[in-house]
Write an enzyme that holds these catalytic residues in place. Structure first.
Site, PDB file in Angstrom:
ATOM      1  N   ASN A  15       0.838  -1.197   0.000  1.00 14.60           N
ATOM      2  CA  ASN A  15       0.000   0.000   0.000  1.00 14.60           C
ATOM      3  C   ASN A  15       0.876   1.251   0.000  1.00 14.60           C
ATOM      4  O   ASN A  15       1.965   1.274   0.596  1.00 14.60           O
ATOM      5  CB  ASN A  15      -1.020  -0.003   1.139  1.00 14.60           C
ATOM      6  CG  ASN A  15      -0.452  -0.142   2.525  1.00 14.60           C
ATOM      7  OD1 ASN A  15       0.592  -0.766   2.720  1.00 14.60           O
ATOM      8  ND2 ASN A  15      -1.119   0.413   3.508  1.00 14.60           N
TER       9      ASN A  15
ATOM     10  N   GLU B  82       0.266   5.268   0.617  1.00 16.17           N
ATOM     11  CA  GLU B  82      -0.673   6.323   1.022  1.00 16.17           C
ATOM     12  C   GLU B  82      -0.206   7.692   0.536  1.00 16.17           C
ATOM     13  O   GLU B  82       0.888   7.827  -0.027  1.00 16.17           O
ATOM     14  CB  GLU B  82      -0.838   6.274   2.547  1.00 16.17           C
ATOM     15  CG  GLU B  82      -1.436   4.945   2.988  1.00 16.17           C
ATOM     16  CD  GLU B  82      -1.705   4.854   4.478  1.00 16.17           C
ATOM     17  OE1 GLU B  82      -1.235   5.721   5.244  1.00 16.17           O
ATOM     18  OE2 GLU B  82      -2.399   3.899   4.873  1.00 16.17           O
TER      19      GLU B  82
ATOM     20  N   CYS C  36      -4.156   0.518  -2.405  1.00 15.82           N
ATOM     21  CA  CYS C  36      -4.023  -0.736  -1.660  1.00 15.82           C
ATOM     22  C   CYS C  36      -2.926  -1.616  -2.252  1.00 15.82           C
ATOM     23  O   CYS C  36      -2.598  -1.524  -3.443  1.00 15.82           O
ATOM     24  CB  CYS C  36      -5.335  -1.506  -1.680  1.00 15.82           C
ATOM     25  SG  CYS C  36      -6.621  -0.812  -0.620  1.00 15.82           S
TER      26      CYS C  36
ATOM     27  N   GLU D 145      -3.073  -4.811  -2.880  1.00 15.37           N
ATOM     28  CA  GLU D 145      -3.588  -5.718  -3.906  1.00 15.37           C
ATOM     29  C   GLU D 145      -3.648  -5.023  -5.262  1.00 15.37           C
ATOM     30  O   GLU D 145      -3.338  -5.627  -6.300  1.00 15.37           O
ATOM     31  CB  GLU D 145      -4.990  -6.211  -3.535  1.00 15.37           C
ATOM     32  CG  GLU D 145      -5.063  -7.002  -2.244  1.00 15.37           C
ATOM     33  CD  GLU D 145      -5.360  -6.121  -1.024  1.00 15.37           C
ATOM     34  OE1 GLU D 145      -4.839  -4.982  -0.959  1.00 15.37           O
ATOM     35  OE2 GLU D 145      -6.113  -6.572  -0.158  1.00 15.37           O
TER      36      GLU D 145
ATOM     37  N   CYS E 119     -10.114  -5.372   1.249  1.00 21.16           N
ATOM     38  CA  CYS E 119     -11.232  -4.431   1.334  1.00 21.16           C
ATOM     39  C   CYS E 119     -12.217  -4.707   0.198  1.00 21.16           C
ATOM     40  O   CYS E 119     -11.918  -5.459  -0.741  1.00 21.16           O
ATOM     41  CB  CYS E 119     -10.718  -2.993   1.278  1.00 21.16           C
ATOM     42  SG  CYS E 119     -10.180  -2.460  -0.364  1.00 21.16           S
TER      43      CYS E 119
ATOM     44  N   CYS F 102     -10.912  -4.052  -3.287  1.00 23.45           N
ATOM     45  CA  CYS F 102      -9.903  -5.032  -3.730  1.00 23.45           C
ATOM     46  C   CYS F 102     -10.532  -6.393  -4.005  1.00 23.45           C
ATOM     47  O   CYS F 102     -10.023  -7.142  -4.839  1.00 23.45           O
ATOM     48  CB  CYS F 102      -8.763  -5.124  -2.726  1.00 23.45           C
ATOM     49  SG  CYS F 102      -7.680  -3.672  -2.836  1.00 23.45           S
TER      50      CYS F 102
HETATM   51  N1  THU Z   1      -5.250  -1.598   2.667  1.00 27.53           N
HETATM   52  C1  THU Z   1      -4.724  -2.415   1.720  1.00 27.53           C
HETATM   53  O1  THU Z   1      -3.611  -2.184   1.216  1.00 27.53           O
HETATM   54  N2  THU Z   1      -5.441  -3.489   1.341  1.00 27.53           N
HETATM   55  C2  THU Z   1      -6.665  -3.838   1.848  1.00 27.53           C
HETATM   56  O2  THU Z   1      -7.290  -4.773   1.369  1.00 27.53           O
HETATM   57  C3  THU Z   1      -7.185  -3.109   3.015  1.00 27.53           C
HETATM   58  C4  THU Z   1      -6.552  -1.806   3.282  1.00 27.53           C
HETATM   59  C5  THU Z   1      -4.500  -0.406   3.067  1.00 27.53           C
HETATM   60  C6  THU Z   1      -5.117   0.878   2.610  1.00 27.53           C
HETATM   61  C7  THU Z   1      -4.567   1.858   3.629  1.00 27.53           C
HETATM   62  O3  THU Z   1      -3.294   2.299   3.183  1.00 27.53           O
HETATM   63  C8  THU Z   1      -4.383   1.020   4.876  1.00 27.53           C
HETATM   64  O4  THU Z   1      -4.430  -0.339   4.459  1.00 27.53           O
HETATM   65  C9  THU Z   1      -5.464   1.263   5.926  1.00 27.53           C
HETATM   66  O5  THU Z   1      -6.718   1.150   5.392  1.00 27.53           O
END
Ligand code: THU
Length: 132
Positions: free
Chosen positions: A44, A46, A55, A57, A90, A93
């Site tokens: 991920n 940000e 994300c 994925e 999530c 994803c």
């Molecule tokens: N995140 C992911 O990378 N994948 C997921 O399936 C769930 C959330 C990341 C997004 C964000 O940077 C952090 O986790 C918190 O939500």
């Protein structure tokens, strides 16, 4: 050459180490084996403008597509600790994985412990939206 589950899981955990998640503090790594047996990883990333974050994925899927992969055979997702672990994908994803999955696609989720759990896409995203 096939990639063992253990190696796929380690690749996701390794990718997680490079996650850029200063805002949430929640790091995630993902590793995919595609239909040709190739490995693709992502973490991920940000952003100070929060909605721009990506994300893990999504990053791994983008890498697979760029390399010519057509199908996610297995995907390992490593993230979380304590109450919010392991990191199951999530909603967005789940839809992203669905685009490149079939009924046999294995979705392995884990935190930083030795335990992991396997799901099929139909368990995570039943009655999914897709255009055939
Ligand atoms: N995140 C992911 O990378 N994948 C997921 O399936 C769930 C959330 C990341 C997004 C964000 O940077 C952090 O986790 C918190 O939500």
């Amino acid at each position: 050459m096939t990639i063992a589950d253990e190696d796929l899981i380690n690749a996701a955990k390794e990718a997680r180490r490079n996650a850029y998640s200063p805002y949430s503090g929640y790091s995630v790594g993902a590793a995919i084996v595609d239909d040709r047996g190739h490995l693709h990883v992502g973490c991920n990333v940000e952003n100070a403008a929060y909605p721009l974050g990506n994300c893990a994925e999504a990053a791994a899927i983008a890498a697979m597509v760029q390399q010519g992969g057509k199908l996610i055979v297995r995907i390992a997702i490593a993230g979380g600790s304590g109450a919010i672990a392991p990191c199951t994908p999530c909603g967005g994803c789940r839809q992203r994985i669905n685009e490149f999955a079939n009924a046999d696609t294995a979705i392995l989720v884990m935190d930083d412990s030795e335990d992991w759990r396997e799901y099929a896409i139909d368990e995570l995203l039943p009655a999914s939206f897709h255009l055939d």
